[in-house]
Design a protein around this motif. Structure first.
Motif, PDB file in Angstrom:
ATOM      1  N   ALA A   2       0.618  -1.311   0.359  1.00 48.69           N
ATOM      2  CA  ALA A   2      -0.499  -0.130  -0.080  1.00 48.69           C
ATOM      3  C   ALA A   2       0.659   1.123  -0.616  1.00 48.69           C
ATOM      4  O   ALA A   2       0.287   2.240  -0.780  1.00 48.69           O
ATOM      5  N   TRP A  23       2.288   3.596  -2.860  1.00 45.12           N
ATOM      6  CA  TRP A  23       1.470   3.959  -3.973  1.00 45.12           C
ATOM      7  C   TRP A  23       1.034   5.601  -3.407  1.00 45.12           C
ATOM      8  O   TRP A  23       1.038   6.545  -4.042  1.00 45.12           O
ATOM      9  N   PHE A  24       2.136   5.532  -2.652  1.00 42.02           N
ATOM     10  CA  PHE A  24       1.919   7.232  -1.971  1.00 42.02           C
ATOM     11  C   PHE A  24       3.096   8.454  -1.743  1.00 42.02           C
ATOM     12  O   PHE A  24       3.793   7.320  -2.396  1.00 42.02           O
ATOM     13  N   PHE A  77      -6.773   7.401  -0.661  1.00 40.87           N
ATOM     14  CA  PHE A  77      -7.716   5.948  -1.077  1.00 40.87           C
ATOM     15  C   PHE A  77      -7.263   4.927  -0.337  1.00 40.87           C
ATOM     16  O   PHE A  77      -5.511   4.795  -1.193  1.00 40.87           O
ATOM     17  N   VAL A 137      -7.438   0.722   0.668  1.00 36.71           N
ATOM     18  CA  VAL A 137      -8.806  -0.466   0.844  1.00 36.71           C
ATOM     19  C   VAL A 137      -8.387  -1.567   2.521  1.00 36.71           C
ATOM     20  O   VAL A 137      -6.798  -1.604   2.184  1.00 36.71           O
ATOM     21  N   MET A 175     -10.548  -7.061   2.544  1.00 40.40           N
ATOM     22  CA  MET A 175     -11.936  -5.953   1.960  1.00 40.40           C
ATOM     23  C   MET A 175     -11.415  -5.986   0.521  1.00 40.40           C
ATOM     24  O   MET A 175     -12.486  -5.302  -0.276  1.00 40.40           O
ATOM     25  N   ALA A 176     -10.114  -5.689  -0.148  1.00 33.47           N
ATOM     26  CA  ALA A 176     -10.125  -5.563  -1.342  1.00 33.47           C
ATOM     27  C   ALA A 176     -11.011  -6.277  -2.443  1.00 33.47           C
ATOM     28  O   ALA A 176     -11.224  -7.114  -2.278  1.00 33.47           O
ATOM     29  N   ILE A 232     -14.403   1.047  -2.208  1.00 34.78           N
ATOM     30  CA  ILE A 232     -13.255   1.889  -2.627  1.00 34.78           C
ATOM     31  C   ILE A 232     -13.726   3.208  -3.394  1.00 34.78           C
ATOM     32  O   ILE A 232     -13.792   4.466  -3.673  1.00 34.78           O
ATOM     33  N   GLU A 266      -4.061  13.525  -7.533  1.00 35.14           N
ATOM     34  CA  GLU A 266      -2.466  12.388  -8.117  1.00 35.14           C
ATOM     35  C   GLU A 266      -2.726  11.078  -7.622  1.00 35.14           C
ATOM     36  O   GLU A 266      -2.946  10.914  -6.718  1.00 35.14           O
ATOM     37  N   VAL A 267      -1.874  10.468  -9.318  1.00 36.47           N
ATOM     38  CA  VAL A 267      -1.846   9.041  -8.710  1.00 36.47           C
ATOM     39  C   VAL A 267      -0.673   8.825  -9.728  1.00 36.47           C
ATOM     40  O   VAL A 267      -0.117   9.721 -10.493  1.00 36.47           O
ATOM     41  N   ASN A 315      -0.261   2.932 -10.852  1.00 39.38           N
ATOM     42  CA  ASN A 315      -0.723   2.643 -10.017  1.00 39.38           C
ATOM     43  C   ASN A 315      -2.304   2.564 -11.312  1.00 39.38           C
ATOM     44  O   ASN A 315      -3.015   2.872 -10.826  1.00 39.38           O
ATOM     45  N   LYS A 366      -4.569   0.063 -11.442  1.00 38.19           N
ATOM     46  CA  LYS A 366      -5.993  -0.203 -10.606  1.00 38.19           C
ATOM     47  C   LYS A 366      -6.782   0.845  -9.794  1.00 38.19           C
ATOM     48  O   LYS A 366      -7.895   1.566 -10.184  1.00 38.19           O
ATOM     49  N   ARG A 403      -8.465   3.318 -12.883  1.00 37.08           N
ATOM     50  CA  ARG A 403      -8.877   2.860 -13.193  1.00 37.08           C
ATOM     51  C   ARG A 403     -10.161   2.766 -12.688  1.00 37.08           C
ATOM     52  O   ARG A 403     -11.260   3.559 -12.780  1.00 37.08           O
ATOM     53  N   LEU A 404     -10.176   3.408 -11.791  1.00 34.54           N
ATOM     54  CA  LEU A 404     -11.024   3.131 -10.353  1.00 34.54           C
ATOM     55  C   LEU A 404     -11.979   4.927 -10.502  1.00 34.54           C
ATOM     56  O   LEU A 404     -12.483   5.137 -10.478  1.00 34.54           O
ATOM     57  N   TYR A 405     -10.540   5.846 -10.465  1.00 33.98           N
ATOM     58  CA  TYR A 405     -10.464   6.787 -10.476  1.00 33.98           C
ATOM     59  C   TYR A 405     -11.321   7.656 -12.048  1.00 33.98           C
ATOM     60  O   TYR A 405     -12.625   8.287 -11.615  1.00 33.98           O
ATOM     61  N   ARG A 442     -13.687   5.837 -13.904  1.00 29.95           N
ATOM     62  CA  ARG A 442     -14.720   5.324 -13.509  1.00 29.95           C
ATOM     63  C   ARG A 442     -15.706   6.044 -13.230  1.00 29.95           C
ATOM     64  O   ARG A 442     -16.935   6.490 -12.814  1.00 29.95           O
TER      65      ARG A 442
HETATM   66  C1  LIG Z   1      -6.348   1.275  -4.880  1.00 27.31           C
HETATM   67  C2  LIG Z   1      -7.440   0.569  -3.978  1.00 27.31           C
HETATM   68  C3  LIG Z   1      -7.783   1.572  -2.924  1.00 27.31           C
HETATM   69  C4  LIG Z   1      -8.077   0.260  -4.423  1.00 27.31           C
HETATM   70  O1  LIG Z   1      -9.425  -0.811  -3.476  1.00 27.31           O
HETATM   71  P1  LIG Z   1     -10.410  -1.577  -3.883  1.00 27.31           P
HETATM   72  O2  LIG Z   1     -10.979  -2.220  -2.971  1.00 27.31           O
HETATM   73  O3  LIG Z   1      -9.619  -2.478  -5.315  1.00 27.31           O
HETATM   74  O4  LIG Z   1     -11.615  -0.890  -4.855  1.00 27.31           O
HETATM   75  P2  LIG Z   1     -12.576  -1.178  -5.108  1.00 27.31           P
HETATM   76  O5  LIG Z   1     -13.303  -3.009  -5.201  1.00 27.31           O
HETATM   77  O6  LIG Z   1     -13.602  -0.723  -5.335  1.00 27.31           O
HETATM   78  O7  LIG Z   1     -12.684  -1.658  -7.550  1.00 27.31           O
HETATM   79  C5  LIG Z   1     -11.367  -2.624  -7.692  1.00 27.31           C
HETATM   80  C6  LIG Z   1     -11.540  -3.024  -8.117  1.00 27.31           C
HETATM   81  O8  LIG Z   1     -13.122  -3.948  -8.422  1.00 27.31           O
HETATM   82  C7  LIG Z   1     -14.135  -3.925  -8.702  1.00 27.31           C
HETATM   83  N1  LIG Z   1     -15.370  -4.479  -8.817  1.00 27.31           N
HETATM   84  C8  LIG Z   1     -16.083  -3.647  -8.076  1.00 27.31           C
HETATM   85  N2  LIG Z   1     -17.598  -3.847  -7.949  1.00 27.31           N
HETATM   86  C9  LIG Z   1     -17.165  -5.008  -7.087  1.00 27.31           C
HETATM   87  C10 LIG Z   1     -17.766  -6.204  -6.638  1.00 27.31           C
HETATM   88  N3  LIG Z   1     -18.903  -5.830  -6.283  1.00 27.31           N
HETATM   89  N4  LIG Z   1     -17.588  -7.657  -6.624  1.00 27.31           N
HETATM   90  C11 LIG Z   1     -16.291  -7.774  -7.344  1.00 27.31           C
HETATM   91  N5  LIG Z   1     -15.800  -6.841  -7.817  1.00 27.31           N
HETATM   92  C12 LIG Z   1     -15.498  -5.265  -7.969  1.00 27.31           C
HETATM   93  C13 LIG Z   1     -13.858  -3.434  -9.768  1.00 27.31           C
HETATM   94  O9  LIG Z   1     -14.628  -4.009 -11.157  1.00 27.31           O
HETATM   95  C14 LIG Z   1     -12.239  -3.339  -9.787  1.00 27.31           C
HETATM   96  O10 LIG Z   1     -11.869  -4.313 -10.773  1.00 27.31           O
HETATM   97  P3  LIG Z   1     -10.191  -4.027 -11.735  1.00 27.31           P
HETATM   98  O11 LIG Z   1      -9.234  -3.210 -10.630  1.00 27.31           O
HETATM   99  O12 LIG Z   1      -9.973  -4.442 -12.244  1.00 27.31           O
HETATM  100  O13 LIG Z   1     -10.849  -2.341 -12.182  1.00 27.31           O
HETATM  101  C15 LIG Z   1      -6.435  -0.708  -3.636  1.00 27.31           C
HETATM  102  O14 LIG Z   1      -6.352  -1.233  -4.597  1.00 27.31           O
HETATM  103  C16 LIG Z   1      -5.575  -0.263  -2.260  1.00 27.31           C
HETATM  104  O15 LIG Z   1      -6.165   0.633  -1.193  1.00 27.31           O
HETATM  105  N6  LIG Z   1      -3.636   0.577  -2.644  1.00 27.31           N
HETATM  106  C17 LIG Z   1      -2.913   0.352  -2.201  1.00 27.31           C
HETATM  107  C18 LIG Z   1      -3.393   2.316  -1.927  1.00 27.31           C
HETATM  108  C19 LIG Z   1      -2.891   3.341  -3.305  1.00 27.31           C
HETATM  109  O16 LIG Z   1      -3.122   2.497  -4.431  1.00 27.31           O
HETATM  110  N7  LIG Z   1      -4.884   3.965  -2.752  1.00 27.31           N
HETATM  111  C20 LIG Z   1      -4.710   4.988  -4.092  1.00 27.31           C
HETATM  112  C21 LIG Z   1      -3.218   6.115  -4.324  1.00 27.31           C
HETATM  113  S1  LIG Z   1      -3.416   7.203  -5.317  1.00 27.31           S
END
Ligand SMILES: CC(C)(COP(=O)(O)OP(=O)(O)OC[C@H]1O[C@@H](n2cnc3c(N)ncnc32)[C@H](O)[C@@H]1OP(=O)(O)O)[C@@H](O)C(=O)NCCC(=O)NCCS
Length: 165
Positions: free
Chosen positions: A35, A38-39, A93, A95, A99-100, A105, A128-129, A133, A135, A138-140, A142
């Protein structure tokens, strides 16, 4: 003094302001090797420094740091800060590892955008990302953020700039 914000959410996630009792939990998330890289400040943080940061945060009026809960359990965190009349940055952000990938998130990002645009009435949000990163990017994306600039391995993404200009 920081304005109190009542918990809010979408029926699945609830965002409530971080409290001192949350600090150990969120520090453990933040210090994980997969984690912290990524900061921008990616070193491990000691609890004393984390507590000192929290004490400074509590005095700030332009910074809201949320714990995300689902089914009454902590599942992640996010924040909105450097708030001024026209804009704010969103970020922090993270997770809870178990719970990922459950969508929590993504939902939190949508909620913090709603908080910024509807409650704080800000026309423009940015973040900023790191460009590696994918993953997070993609989230942002969306949630409607679009790339605006890229340098030094960082991408700046914005939402609503056309309304800010
Ligand atoms: C970036 C981060 C916060 C995302 O958290 P996450 O729990 O994976 O986020 P979400 O579950 O909301 O969405 C991510 C994935 O889950 C999928 N998803 C969303 N809802 C879902 C559901 N109900 N069931 C299954 N999968 C789901 C999404 O499609 C997405 O898939 P993808 O990564 O293939 O695009 C996490 O990876 C993290 O903590 N990373 C380290 C810190 C970091 O990078 N922070 C951001 C700094 S800018």
């Amino acid at each position: 003094m920081k304005q109190h914000v009542a918990p809010f959410g979408d029926g699945t996630v609830v965002l409530r302001l971080v409290e001192e009792r949350d600090l150990e939990t969120i520090l453990a998330w933040r210090n994980r090797d997969d984690a912290r890289v990524w900061f921008k400040s990616s070193d491990k943080i000691a609890f004393d420094a984390h507590l000192a940061w929290y004490e400074r945060y509590r005095q700030k009026e332009d910074d809201f740091f949320f714990l995300v809960e689902a089914n009454g359990q902590p599942v992640g965190q996010c924040g909105i800060y450097d708030i001024d009349n026209g804009s704010a940055e969103v970020g922090r952000f993270l997770v809870a590892p178990e719970m990922a990938g459950k969508g929590y998130i993504g939902r939190s990002c949508a909620e913090i955008v709603r908080f910024g645009t509807q409650f704080l009435k800000l026309p423009y949000l940015f973040l900023e990302v790191m460009e590696k990163n994918t993953k997070a990017i993609r989230l942002y994306t969306r949630q409607g953020f679009v790339e605006e600039a890229r340098s030094g391995g960082l991408i700046r993404m914005g939402l609503g700039r056309d309304r800010a200009l």
